[in-house]
Design a protein around this motif. Structure first.
Motif, PDB file in Angstrom:
ATOM      1  N   PHE A   1      -4.788  10.173 -11.874  1.00  0.00           N
ATOM      2  CA  PHE A   1      -4.669   9.448 -10.937  1.00  0.00           C
ATOM      3  C   PHE A   1      -5.769   8.935 -10.068  1.00  0.00           C
ATOM      4  CE2 PHE A   1      -0.452  12.169 -11.224  1.00  0.00           C
ATOM      5  CZ  PHE A   1       0.260  11.110 -11.181  1.00  0.00           C
ATOM      6  N   MET A   2      -6.027   7.660 -10.060  1.00  0.00           N
ATOM      7  CA  MET A   2      -7.174   7.133  -9.608  1.00  0.00           C
ATOM      8  C   MET A   2      -7.440   6.818  -8.126  1.00  0.00           C
ATOM      9  SD  MET A   2      -9.249   3.875 -11.278  1.00  0.00           S
ATOM     10  CE  MET A   2     -11.020   3.623 -11.264  1.00  0.00           C
ATOM     11  N   ALA A   3      -6.077   6.398  -7.645  1.00  0.00           N
ATOM     12  CA  ALA A   3      -5.936   6.183  -6.346  1.00  0.00           C
ATOM     13  C   ALA A   3      -4.252   6.255  -5.925  1.00  0.00           C
ATOM     14  CB  ALA A   3      -6.454   4.642  -6.061  1.00  0.00           C
ATOM     15  N   ASP A   4      -4.276   6.671  -4.524  1.00  0.00           N
ATOM     16  CA  ASP A   4      -3.006   6.653  -4.092  1.00  0.00           C
ATOM     17  C   ASP A   4      -2.935   6.460  -2.781  1.00  0.00           C
ATOM     18  OD1 ASP A   4      -4.436   8.741  -2.777  1.00  0.00           O
ATOM     19  OD2 ASP A   4      -3.077  10.335  -3.611  1.00  0.00           O
ATOM     20  N   THR A   5      -1.583   6.579  -2.160  1.00  0.00           N
ATOM     21  CA  THR A   5      -1.582   6.147  -0.800  1.00  0.00           C
ATOM     22  C   THR A   5      -0.805   7.426   0.071  1.00  0.00           C
ATOM     23  OG1 THR A   5      -1.147   3.914  -1.174  1.00  0.00           O
ATOM     24  CG2 THR A   5      -0.385   4.543   1.039  1.00  0.00           C
ATOM     25  N   ALA A   6      -1.711   7.526   1.040  1.00  0.00           N
ATOM     26  CA  ALA A   6      -0.968   8.982   1.886  1.00  0.00           C
ATOM     27  C   ALA A   6      -0.499   8.581   3.307  1.00  0.00           C
ATOM     28  CB  ALA A   6      -2.187   9.915   2.020  1.00  0.00           C
ATOM     29  N   VAL A   7       0.433   9.266   3.779  1.00  0.00           N
ATOM     30  CA  VAL A   7       0.931   9.214   5.264  1.00  0.00           C
ATOM     31  C   VAL A   7      -0.218  10.101   6.246  1.00  0.00           C
ATOM     32  CG1 VAL A   7       2.727   9.651   6.889  1.00  0.00           C
ATOM     33  CG2 VAL A   7       3.307   9.010   4.236  1.00  0.00           C
ATOM     34  N   HIS A   8      -0.465   9.093   7.119  1.00  0.00           N
ATOM     35  CA  HIS A   8      -1.468   9.679   8.328  1.00  0.00           C
ATOM     36  C   HIS A   8      -0.927   9.468   9.769  1.00  0.00           C
ATOM     37  CE1 HIS A   8      -5.539  10.554   6.140  1.00  0.00           C
ATOM     38  NE2 HIS A   8      -4.614  10.387   5.203  1.00  0.00           N
ATOM     39  N   GLY A   9       0.239  10.010   9.812  1.00  0.00           N
ATOM     40  CA  GLY A   9       0.768  10.171  11.110  1.00  0.00           C
ATOM     41  C   GLY A   9       1.535   8.836  11.232  1.00  0.00           C
ATOM     42  N   GLN A  10       1.638   8.542  12.916  1.00  0.00           N
ATOM     43  CA  GLN A  10       2.296   7.159  13.418  1.00  0.00           C
ATOM     44  C   GLN A  10       1.525   6.265  14.342  1.00  0.00           C
ATOM     45  OE1 GLN A  10       5.782   8.977  15.199  1.00  0.00           O
ATOM     46  NE2 GLN A  10       7.137   8.340  13.344  1.00  0.00           N
ATOM     47  N   TYR A  11       1.865   4.905  14.271  1.00  0.00           N
ATOM     48  CA  TYR A  11       1.361   4.282  15.254  1.00  0.00           C
ATOM     49  C   TYR A  11       1.947   4.486  16.562  1.00  0.00           C
ATOM     50  CZ  TYR A  11      -1.280   1.966  11.615  1.00  0.00           C
ATOM     51  OH  TYR A  11      -2.178   1.758  10.472  1.00  0.00           O
ATOM     52  N   GLU A  12       1.261   4.047  17.651  1.00  0.00           N
ATOM     53  CA  GLU A  12       1.868   3.983  19.005  1.00  0.00           C
ATOM     54  C   GLU A  12       3.478   3.467  19.110  1.00  0.00           C
ATOM     55  OE1 GLU A  12      -0.656   2.374  21.796  1.00  0.00           O
ATOM     56  OE2 GLU A  12      -2.147   3.865  21.588  1.00  0.00           O
ATOM     57  N   ASP A  13       3.588   2.438  18.305  1.00  0.00           N
ATOM     58  CA  ASP A  13       4.957   1.946  18.254  1.00  0.00           C
ATOM     59  C   ASP A  13       6.050   2.509  17.367  1.00  0.00           C
ATOM     60  OD1 ASP A  13       3.999   1.319  15.611  1.00  0.00           O
ATOM     61  OD2 ASP A  13       4.170  -0.876  15.769  1.00  0.00           O
TER      62      ASP A  13
ATOM     63  N   SER B   1       5.940   3.317  14.188  1.00  0.00           N
ATOM     64  CA  SER B   1       5.880   2.978  12.741  1.00  0.00           C
ATOM     65  C   SER B   1       4.845   4.034  11.950  1.00  0.00           C
ATOM     66  CB  SER B   1       5.267   1.401  12.470  1.00  0.00           C
ATOM     67  OG  SER B   1       4.039   1.442  13.038  1.00  0.00           O
ATOM     68  N   THR B   2       5.237   4.214  10.692  1.00  0.00           N
ATOM     69  CA  THR B   2       4.494   4.971   9.980  1.00  0.00           C
ATOM     70  C   THR B   2       2.830   4.554   9.599  1.00  0.00           C
ATOM     71  OG1 THR B   2       6.471   5.783   8.935  1.00  0.00           O
ATOM     72  CG2 THR B   2       4.374   6.648   7.654  1.00  0.00           C
ATOM     73  N   ARG B   3       2.189   5.380   9.625  1.00  0.00           N
ATOM     74  CA  ARG B   3       0.746   4.987   9.415  1.00  0.00           C
ATOM     75  C   ARG B   3       0.201   5.477   8.079  1.00  0.00           C
ATOM     76  NH1 ARG B   3      -4.992   7.148  11.823  1.00  0.00           N
ATOM     77  NH2 ARG B   3      -6.502   5.635  11.169  1.00  0.00           N
ATOM     78  N   TYR B   4       0.154   4.432   7.164  1.00  0.00           N
ATOM     79  CA  TYR B   4      -0.570   4.842   5.661  1.00  0.00           C
ATOM     80  C   TYR B   4      -1.986   4.468   5.754  1.00  0.00           C
ATOM     81  CZ  TYR B   4       4.688   4.436   4.948  1.00  0.00           C
ATOM     82  OH  TYR B   4       6.049   4.735   5.060  1.00  0.00           O
ATOM     83  N   VAL B   5      -2.363   5.280   4.614  1.00  0.00           N
ATOM     84  CA  VAL B   5      -3.855   4.903   4.301  1.00  0.00           C
ATOM     85  C   VAL B   5      -4.057   5.152   2.843  1.00  0.00           C
ATOM     86  CG1 VAL B   5      -6.285   5.893   4.566  1.00  0.00           C
ATOM     87  CG2 VAL B   5      -4.812   6.026   6.616  1.00  0.00           C
ATOM     88  N   LYS B   6      -4.797   4.122   2.211  1.00  0.00           N
ATOM     89  CA  LYS B   6      -4.824   4.003   0.814  1.00  0.00           C
ATOM     90  C   LYS B   6      -6.239   4.925   0.378  1.00  0.00           C
ATOM     91  CE  LYS B   6      -2.560  -0.411  -0.138  1.00  0.00           C
ATOM     92  NZ  LYS B   6      -2.759  -1.740  -0.490  1.00  0.00           N
ATOM     93  N   GLY B   7      -6.160   5.771  -0.401  1.00  0.00           N
ATOM     94  CA  GLY B   7      -7.424   6.568  -1.047  1.00  0.00           C
ATOM     95  C   GLY B   7      -8.061   6.017  -2.049  1.00  0.00           C
ATOM     96  N   LEU B   8      -9.408   6.049  -1.969  1.00  0.00           N
ATOM     97  CA  LEU B   8     -10.064   5.490  -3.150  1.00  0.00           C
ATOM     98  C   LEU B   8     -10.886   6.583  -3.824  1.00  0.00           C
ATOM     99  CD1 LEU B   8     -11.658   2.266  -1.453  1.00  0.00           C
ATOM    100  CD2 LEU B   8      -9.543   2.575  -2.771  1.00  0.00           C
ATOM    101  N   PRO B   9     -11.352   6.384  -5.179  1.00  0.00           N
ATOM    102  CA  PRO B   9     -12.014   7.273  -5.965  1.00  0.00           C
ATOM    103  C   PRO B   9     -13.578   7.161  -5.454  1.00  0.00           C
ATOM    104  CG  PRO B   9     -11.733   5.501  -7.262  1.00  0.00           C
ATOM    105  CD  PRO B   9     -11.007   5.088  -6.002  1.00  0.00           C
ATOM    106  N   TYR B  10     -14.314   8.017  -5.356  1.00  0.00           N
ATOM    107  CA  TYR B  10     -15.706   7.981  -4.651  1.00  0.00           C
ATOM    108  C   TYR B  10     -16.567   8.686  -5.450  1.00  0.00           C
ATOM    109  CZ  TYR B  10     -14.232   5.876  -0.424  1.00  0.00           C
ATOM    110  OH  TYR B  10     -13.508   5.081   0.554  1.00  0.00           O
ATOM    111  N   SER B  11     -16.492   8.804  -6.702  1.00  0.00           N
ATOM    112  CA  SER B  11     -17.265   9.329  -7.666  1.00  0.00           C
ATOM    113  C   SER B  11     -18.199   8.317  -7.976  1.00  0.00           C
ATOM    114  CB  SER B  11     -16.756  10.188  -8.871  1.00  0.00           C
ATOM    115  OG  SER B  11     -16.394   8.931  -9.919  1.00  0.00           O
ATOM    116  N   ASP B  12     -19.473   8.695  -8.754  1.00  0.00           N
ATOM    117  CA  ASP B  12     -20.574   7.918  -9.018  1.00  0.00           C
ATOM    118  C   ASP B  12     -20.337   7.287 -10.583  1.00  0.00           C
ATOM    119  OD1 ASP B  12     -21.843   8.334  -6.694  1.00  0.00           O
ATOM    120  OD2 ASP B  12     -23.217  10.143  -7.654  1.00  0.00           O
ATOM    121  N   LYS B  13     -19.161   7.403 -10.902  1.00  0.00           N
ATOM    122  CA  LYS B  13     -18.876   7.026 -12.468  1.00  0.00           C
ATOM    123  C   LYS B  13     -18.876   5.377 -12.137  1.00  0.00           C
ATOM    124  CE  LYS B  13     -16.010  10.864 -14.079  1.00  0.00           C
ATOM    125  NZ  LYS B  13     -14.627  11.099 -14.447  1.00  0.00           N
TER     126      LYS B  13
END
Length: 730
Positions: free
Chosen positions: A55-67, A69-81
């Motif tokens: 799994f190289m990248a995925d999307t996680a739930v990070h709580g909610q916004y003030e309105d 709605s669900t707050r999503y955050v995309k995660g990236l690979p951070y290795s030196d490859k």
């Protein structure tokens, strides 16, 4: 077989063979469907016969916004490859393009914050993407904000270049400290960023607790000393390991050096307090200045400002005639004397407290020189200048006592939360037509030394300012008084002149016989009460002498940063006798103070170059000294003993910077809710305060003095406030 990249969105899979294309596709995918990326790797070293995947990248739930709605955050690979670097590059390019497009299309007017020190109210999803862009490429994020946001708009911290600079500096300092801690395990330590190679200590007991005297040395040079510190302060100053060694040492006196001195980082209480104060106030100075310079609101149309010198020269004929008529009406004895005195002191220009302070110092210097050379002194003029300066300070205090003051804003005391006026330095503005505000502005104009002002706004406001200013001898332009106004002004001046002083004629009108009886009674009473009266007279004389001395002392005070001090011939003239001088950097420039007693005062105060001090003259005592005897041409022809007065001085160290920073910190804490923004402001103020301290430009902060004499308070006005409307009915 090459690497593959499957971008999975809502159960659908799209395959890419290029990592950059896969990264861009992952960004474009709908975040609400929680996309992910699977990296397929062909068979080879480190993989099985059929290859492998991850799994190289995925999307996680990070709580909610003030309105909500669900707050999503995309995660990236951070290795030196290389493959991960390419994937991130494609993602960041697409992210950069999207952020720029959305910033360009943003409705900045609708997003304008309520306070200029807050960031605009943009879509929180846009802010999330901007922050992610900043983490991956700060320069792109900062450039996108600067190109598309309106001029002067405050951005979030993650695109603030100054914020990044301060963080980079903090990391560099942390790296230096880490490096010092990873240095030699023993034989050297650091105190207040200074290298120490040995510690000498003395252990004693005070009030049942251990106390320590410690001195720090670099070779033969003393780096610092601490006396009477407790165990906690000892640990902060020498480090935990060294503190333990000192407390467990078999002798009450000893030293740590070589292998006995552990490599630790210490800090004295003074340095710790200084750094804590620096951290607590970063950008309050700029915040206060911004508050003073913020644009006028739509309803702040009532304005009082000084007339510039160029404007004073432009006068048309009709206005000149009208002004001449008005001036003729002012030619009454008391008012004329006041205007003449002010005119002489101001030399036709505005008077302010700073100018009068400088003039008083110049007069003091001239009088000192006259006293030493046998010339004519003019202490009366000096005292007049001091009184005029103090009068202007009192006028400003009168205005402050009438309102609740917060920075540059003045609020009504009887109407909590209602703004009365703003003081913007070179102008005052208000949205209120209350006569209290108009009178306060005229009073402040006099306190600022404005001799000619412009007034604009509501006619009722203009009239009140004109009336009050005219009574104070200030020319007010912008309002043309009516005949009724001029008559009312004349009446007020007449009433102001009804205070009289005359001789009491009661004694003359008494009958001679009654006067003889009164005289006899007074004589008998005097015989009985002579001892008591003598004591009272002596006490009164001493009190008068004390008041006179205090008045003279008040005239001789200097404040500033010590540039240099030491013994030298007076005025650095080789022909003069030895003396002692202190050279200060004051608000009015460099100032050199001379006095033999300064050597004692500076030594007792342990003052060194760079300290902020206040020098106060404490009177003089008669002494016999040897003076140079000169002929008429000024040549030295011998020596003679003369009786003169030796000035006594008191030296007090000042801590303006710490006080100013503490006040700024309190101001920031009350105004800024966001913790990150508070720290940013405090960091900037610390840097600004350090710069201003170097040039002795730290702002003075009023401090409560419980020893100062109490002032009589004027009763607060509690009468009804009449708010005149801008519209009139006929």
């Amino acid at each position: 077989m090459a690497d593959t990249f499957d971008v999975v969105v809502g159960g659908n899979k799209t395959r890419y063979e290029n990592a950059k294309e896969a990264g861009a596709a992952f960004f474009e995918a709908d975040i609400a469907q929680r996309p992910g990326v699977i990296h397929g790797m062909p068979a080879g070293p480190g993989t099985g016969p059929g290859g492998s995947g991850r799994f190289m990248a995925d999307t996680a739930v990070h709580g909610q916004y003030e309105d909500g709605s669900t707050r999503y955050v995309k995660g990236l690979p951070y290795s030196d490859k290389e493959v991960d670097k390419d994937f991130r590059a494609g993602y960041v390019d697409a992210l950069d393009k999207s952020v720029n497009e959305r910033l360009k299309a943003a409705d900045w007017e609708a997003a304008k914050p309520a306070h200029p020190m807050h960031a605009p109210k943009l879509d929180p999803r846009l802010y999330d993407d901007l922050e992610q862009l900043s983490k991956n490429d700060f320069e792109k994020a900062a450039k996108a904000w600067e190109e598309h946001s309106p001029q002067g708009t405050l951005g979030p911290t993650f695109v603030d270049r100054e914020w990044k600079r301060q963080n980079d500096e903090a990391r560099q300092i942390a790296a230096v400290l880490d490096a010092s801690e990873r240095g030699p395990a023993y034989g050297v330590m650091t105190l207040n960023d200074k290298t120490v190679t040995s510690i000498r200590f003395e252990r004693s007991e005070q009030d049942g607790e251990q106390a320590f005297n410690v001195s720090f040395h670099m070779g033969n040079k003393t780096v610092g000393k601490l006396k009477g510190i407790d165990a906690d302060t000892l640990a902060d100053s020498v480090g935990d390991k060294n503190a333990k060694a000192i407390m467990e040492h078999g002798e009450a006196k000893g030293s740590l050096k070589g292998e006995a001195l552990m490599n630790e980082y210490g800090m004295t209480p003074e340095e710790s307090a200084r750094r804590a104060a620096m951290k607590e106030a970063r950008k309050a100075v700029e915040l206060i200045q911004l508050e003073q310079l913020e644009p006028d609101t739509a309803d702040e149309k009532n304005i009082v400002e000084p007339v510039k010198e160029k404007e004073l020269e432009v006068i048309d004929g009709k206005e000149a005639v009208a002004r001449a008529n008005l001036l003729r009406q002012r030619e009454r004895e008391q008012l004329a004397r006041e205007q003449e005195a002010l005119g002489i002191k101001a030399e036709g220009k505005r008077i302010d407290v700073e100018n009068l302070s400088e003039k008083a110092l110049e007069q003091d210097d001239a009088n000192d020189i006259a006293e030493r050379t046998g010339g004519t002194t003019d202490r009366d003029s000096q005292q007049y200048t001091e009184r005029e300066k103090n009068r202007q300070v009192e006028l400003m205090e009168q205005v402050h006592s009438q309102f609740r003051v917060a920075g540059a804003k003045f609020y009504f005391k009887d109407q909590p939360g209602k703004l009365a006026m703003k003081d913007k330095g070179e102008r005052m503005v208000s949205a209120s037509n209350d006569d209290r505000v108009a009178k306060a502005m005229a009073t402040m104009a006099e306190a600022k030394g404005w001799k000619t002002i412009k007034v604009s706004g509501h006619p009722d406001f203009q009239r009140e300012v004109w009336m009050e200013a005219s009574l104070r001898g200030i020319e007010a332009r912008g309002y043309k008084p009516t005949e009724q106004d001029l008559k009312l002004l004349e009446d007020k001046r007449e009433r102001a002149m009804h205070n009289t002083v005359e001789r009491d004629q009661t004694t003359r009108e008494r009958k001679p016989e009654q006067q003889r009886q009164d005289a006899g009674r007074k004589t008998d009473s005097a015989r009985q009460e002579r001892p008591v009266a003598a004591d009272k007279a002596e006490a009164k004389g001493l009190a008068g002498q004390a008041v006179e001395t205090a008045g003279k002392v008040a005239l001789r005070a200097y404040a500033g940063r010590v540039l240099e001090h030491g013994a030298a011939n007076f005025n650095h003239d080789p022909k003069e006798k030895p003396n002692y001088f202190v050279k200060l950097a004051t608000d009015q420039g460099e100032k050199t103070v001379w006095g033999v007693d300064l050597k004692r005062a500076m030594s007792e105060g342990k003052v060194k170059a760079g300290d902020d001090v206040k020098l106060e003259y404490r009177g003089n005592t008669p002494v016999t000294v040897e003076a140079l005897k000169r002929d008429k041409a000024g040549n030295v022809i011998g020596k003679e003993e003369i009786t003169t007065n030796r000035n006594q001085w008191d030296v007090q160290k000042s801590d303006k910077a710490k006080v100013a920073e503490a006040v700024a910190s309190a101001f920031i804490d009350s105004k800024v809710k966001d913790p990150a923004q508070r720290e940013a402001l405090k960091a900037a103020v610390g840097a600004r305060m350090a710069e201003r301290e170097k040039v002795n430009k730290v702002p003075a902060v009023p401090v409560y003095d419980k020893a100062a004499p109490a002032k009589s308070q004027q009763p607060e006005r509690t009468g009804p406030v009449v708010e005149r409307n801008a519209e009139r009915t006929r």
